[in-house]
Write a protein that holds these residues in place. Structure first.
Motif, short mmCIF file in Angstrom:
data_model
loop_
_atom_site.label_atom_id
_atom_site.label_comp_id
_atom_site.label_asym_id
_atom_site.label_seq_id
_atom_site.Cartn_x
_atom_site.Cartn_y
_atom_site.Cartn_z
N ALA A 1 0.83 -1.21 0.00
CA ALA A 1 0.00 0.00 0.00
C ALA A 1 0.87 1.26 0.00
CB ALA A 1 -0.92 -0.01 1.22
N MET A 2 1.96 1.25 0.79
CA MET A 2 2.88 2.40 0.79
C MET A 2 3.49 2.60 -0.59
SD MET A 2 5.00 2.14 4.35
CE MET A 2 4.20 2.31 5.95
N GLY B 1 13.81 0.70 0.15
CA GLY B 1 13.21 1.08 1.43
C GLY B 1 11.96 0.29 1.74
N ILE B 2 11.17 0.02 0.72
CA ILE B 2 9.94 -0.77 0.91
C ILE B 2 10.29 -2.20 1.34
CG2 ILE B 2 7.94 -1.78 -0.28
CD1 ILE B 2 7.58 1.15 0.35
N LEU B 3 11.36 -2.74 0.80
CA LEU B 3 11.78 -4.09 1.20
C LEU B 3 12.16 -4.13 2.68
CD1 LEU B 3 13.95 -5.13 -1.90
CD2 LEU B 3 11.61 -5.84 -1.37
N LEU B 4 12.83 -3.09 3.16
CA LEU B 4 13.19 -3.05 4.58
C LEU B 4 11.95 -2.89 5.45
CD1 LEU B 4 16.47 -0.93 4.76
CD2 LEU B 4 16.11 -3.30 4.07
N ILE C 1 9.57 0.37 11.52
CA ILE C 1 8.84 0.71 10.30
C ILE C 1 8.97 2.20 10.00
CG2 ILE C 1 6.53 0.83 9.27
CD1 ILE C 1 5.84 -1.71 10.87
N PHE C 2 9.04 3.02 11.05
CA PHE C 2 9.12 4.47 10.87
C PHE C 2 10.51 4.92 10.43
CE2 PHE C 2 10.15 8.66 12.71
CZ PHE C 2 9.22 9.45 12.03
N LEU C 3 11.56 4.19 10.82
CA LEU C 3 12.94 4.61 10.58
C LEU C 3 13.24 4.89 9.10
CD1 LEU C 3 15.28 5.18 12.47
CD2 LEU C 3 16.10 2.84 12.07
N PRO C 4 12.75 4.07 8.15
CA PRO C 4 13.04 4.39 6.74
C PRO C 4 12.50 5.74 6.28
CG PRO C 4 12.36 2.11 6.95
CD PRO C 4 12.13 2.74 8.29
N PHE C 5 11.48 6.28 6.97
CA PHE C 5 10.94 7.57 6.56
C PHE C 5 11.94 8.70 6.83
CE2 PHE C 5 7.14 5.00 6.91
CZ PHE C 5 6.40 5.40 5.81
#
Length: 253
Positions: free
Chosen positions: A36-37, A63-66, A178-182
């Motif tokens: 979805a992201m 980033g989505i993979l992480l 989950i927030f860290l990649p942002f």
């Protein structure tokens, strides 16, 4: 002793994998958030983000993979917590099986389940236009980095799985992951960020891992990023393993 451990771990891993197969919604839920992201950022925000000549889905996918892995390991903590509360750990400890096999079974199950999730997310990315010029060695390097990253986060997940007081607490540790990649180079170039945020983004583990995978996909030089990525993964893995084993020994003592 080694063959005893391997056989016991294999049997217990098979048990955990059967539970996942009977609960397909676990994998669906795990991949739903990152997919979805990816759809939202590519089709809604992607046109407003300047990544040069590179397609935004190519820029975004590492980033989505992480995030996929971070979502998946939350279920590892959940499964460990539920086994602990149901008394299955004590039941296994009363049987003539390798004591560490119970824990390793959950770790191996996490690796398999996350592999399936990563393949599904990568497949969706291909449908959305992701393309890579990476050769066999590049892909093997990507797989190796993702394996280390998944293993490191899995051992982190073991700690709340063994020590949380509630089922919600067992899975809540994944939210910061989950927030860290942002706050990294996963979604936008770090050059667009203000000073303190940029410094943090460029010196946290996700950025070096994302940049390494992105350059491998594009067959670009990885520079020092790959060594930073490996150092972060191995360092987190070692620290998490030590604390997880200590927590496990306290529980079964």
């Amino acid at each position: 002793m080694t063959s005893h451990f391997v056989a016991d771990t294999a049997a217990l891993t098979g048990r955990s994998l059967r539970h996942i197969v009977r609960s397909v919604d676990t994998i669906i839920t795990t991949v739903l958030t990152p997919v979805a992201m990816m759809v939202m950022f590519v089709y809604v925000f992607g046109g407003a983000i300047d990544t040069g000549s590179e397609a935004y889905v190519n820029y975004l996918l590492p980033g989505i993979l992480l995030i996929t892995v971070a979502s998946g390991v939350a279920y590892t903590a959940f499964r460990i917590f539920m086994d602990l509360k149901s008394g299955i750990f004590e039941r296994f400890q009363s049987m003539p099986i390798a004591r560490s096999g119970v824990l390793w079974a959950h770790v191996l199950t996490s690796l398999v389940a996350n592999l399936v999730s990563l393949v599904i997310v990568a497949g969706v990315a291909l449908l959305m236009g992701f393309r890579s010029s990476a050769g066999v060695l590049d892909w093997l390097a990507v797989v190796g980095i993702l394996f280390l990253f998944t293993l490191a986060l899995t051992w982190i997940a073991v700690i709340p799985g063994l020590s949380a007081a509630t089922v919600e607490g067992a899975g809540a540790f994944a939210y910061p992951l989950i927030f860290l990649p942002f706050v990294s180079s996963a979604f936008v170039p770090t050059q667009t960020m203000p000073g303190p945020v940029r410094w943090f983004a460029e010196n946290q583990p996700v950025t070096s891992i994302v940049d390494t995978i992105r350059n491998l996909f594009a067959q670009q030089p990885v520079g020092d990023d790959i060594w930073n990525a490996l150092a972060w993964c191995v360092g987190i893995l070692v620290v998490a393993y030590v604390f997880a084993v200590a927590a496990y020994r306290r529980k079964i003592a």
